[in-house]
Design an enzyme around this catalytic site. Structure first.
Site, PDB file in Angstrom:
ATOM      1  CB  THR A 150      -1.090 -20.799 -13.570  1.00 54.49           C
ATOM      2  OG1 THR A 150      -0.921 -20.475 -12.088  1.00 54.49           O
ATOM      3  CG2 THR A 150      -1.203 -22.065 -13.721  1.00 54.49           C
ATOM      4  CG  ASP A 169      19.093 -24.513  -1.757  1.00 57.55           C
ATOM      5  OD1 ASP A 169      20.016 -24.837  -2.449  1.00 57.55           O
ATOM      6  OD2 ASP A 169      18.769 -23.735  -1.026  1.00 57.55           O
ATOM      7  CE  LYS A 175      -2.369 -22.618  -1.886  1.00 56.31           C
ATOM      8  NZ  LYS A 175      -1.177 -21.810  -1.839  1.00 56.31           N
TER       9      LYS A 175
HETATM   10  O1  C5P Z   1      -7.366 -16.739  -4.210  1.00 55.61           O
HETATM   11  P1  C5P Z   1      -7.208 -17.865  -5.156  1.00 55.61           P
HETATM   12  O2  C5P Z   1      -8.247 -18.581  -5.350  1.00 55.61           O
HETATM   13  O3  C5P Z   1      -6.891 -17.366  -6.485  1.00 55.61           O
HETATM   14  O4  C5P Z   1      -5.866 -18.646  -4.685  1.00 55.61           O
HETATM   15  C1  C5P Z   1      -5.113 -19.598  -5.196  1.00 55.61           C
HETATM   16  C2  C5P Z   1      -4.270 -20.138  -4.235  1.00 55.61           C
HETATM   17  O5  C5P Z   1      -3.265 -20.908  -5.241  1.00 55.61           O
HETATM   18  C3  C5P Z   1      -3.151 -19.075  -3.788  1.00 55.61           C
HETATM   19  O6  C5P Z   1      -2.582 -19.302  -2.745  1.00 55.61           O
HETATM   20  C4  C5P Z   1      -1.985 -18.891  -5.079  1.00 55.61           C
HETATM   21  O7  C5P Z   1      -0.920 -18.458  -4.323  1.00 55.61           O
HETATM   22  C5  C5P Z   1      -2.107 -20.530  -5.285  1.00 55.61           C
HETATM   23  N1  C5P Z   1      -1.599 -20.840  -6.769  1.00 55.61           N
HETATM   24  C6  C5P Z   1      -1.847 -20.242  -7.840  1.00 55.61           C
HETATM   25  N2  C5P Z   1      -1.519 -20.552  -9.053  1.00 55.61           N
HETATM   26  C7  C5P Z   1      -0.419 -21.486  -8.913  1.00 55.61           C
HETATM   27  C8  C5P Z   1       0.153 -21.946  -7.924  1.00 55.61           C
HETATM   28  C9  C5P Z   1      -0.548 -21.576  -6.603  1.00 55.61           C
HETATM   29  O8  C5P Z   1      -2.882 -19.554  -7.768  1.00 55.61           O
HETATM   30  N3  C5P Z   1       0.130 -21.813 -10.212  1.00 55.61           N
END
Ligand code: C5P
Length: 238
Positions: free
Chosen positions: A125, A66, A34
């Protein structure tokens, strides 16, 4: 070690060098990455080209929102980069999402390539009840997530990004082929960092997730490859 295409590793780095060395270190253990705002805004399309040169799949997580015309044109341009999955905010509305779907399909058809998956962010979240109340919606967070997931499906989207706790209700509401991509995943005993509503990798799939996004438990591990392999092992057969 066999990789698992359902594991997406979040490359949350500010430089190309850091991102590249992480990908090279993980080698065959990880097949899907990602790329979010931090890395994309820092280095642009070069990271996508690098990942594709390594035969990796790419989820370009730029969360577009947008007016429909602007999002459609932005996605037409982004489609040229060759990402396998991209996303928009569901609160952009039905028309924005359906125009987004049309744009990526038209771009893929013109290029003679399969269309990338397009998924919708429901409610972040990071949004807690107090912040959500400030937005003055009539629904609870859980109700709003389901309403937005259904709207995304009706607009032709392939799935949603959602917390593992919401996955089972979304699976029930949107059917078996809908993608449910869940961050907030932590192996048992791992640091929660700033995540609160978490599930283990196997737990996320049991709840109905189709893919998990894992960042720091892998990228900050002393042995990144071992951390990724442990997750692949844990989700085998789940
Ligand atoms: O390091 P970690 O496992 O917490 O990373 C989770 C990834 O998912 C990060 O890139 C974060 O920005 C993304 N993310 C998240 N919660 C969301 C949407 C995206 O943790 N609701």
């Amino acid at each position: 070690m066999q990789h698992d295409d359902r594991l997406i590793v979040a490359l949350d780095f500010p430089t190309l060098e850091q991102a590249k060395s992480c990908v090279l270190e993980l080698g065959d253990a990880v097949s899907y990455y990602k790329v979010g705002m931090e890395l994309y805004y820092a280095v642009g399309s070069e990271i996508i080209r690098f990942l594709k040169s390594q035969n990796k799949q790419v989820f370009l997580d730029l969360k577009l929102q947008d007016i429909p015309n602007t999002v459609a044109h932005a996605l037409t341009v982004l489609s040229g980069l060759g990402a396998d999955m991209m996303n928009v905010h569901a609160v952009g509305g039905r028309k924005m999402m359906s125009e987004a779907v049309k744009a990526v399909h038209a771009a893929a058809e013109a290029a003679g390539k399969p269309a990338p998956k397009l998924i919708a962010v429901t409610i972040l979240t990071s949004m807690d009840n107090e912040q959500f109340a400030n937005l003055n919606y009539q629904n609870t967070i859980a109700e709003q997530v389901i309403a937005l997931a259904k709207l995304a499906k009706e607009a032709g989207m392939d799935g949603v990004v959602a917390s593992p706790q919401e996955a089972s209700a979304i699976r029930e509401a949107c059917g078996k082929d809908f993608l449910i991509v869940t961050p907030g995943v932590r192996p048992a005993g791992a640091s929660l960092d700033d995540q609160s509503r978490v599930a283990t990798p196997a737990g996320a799939f049991k709840n109905g997730s189709s893919h998990i996004v894992v960042g720091r438990p892998i990228t900050k591990a002393e042995n990144r490859q071992a951390a990724a392999e442990a997750i692949v092992e844990e989700i085998k057969g789940v």
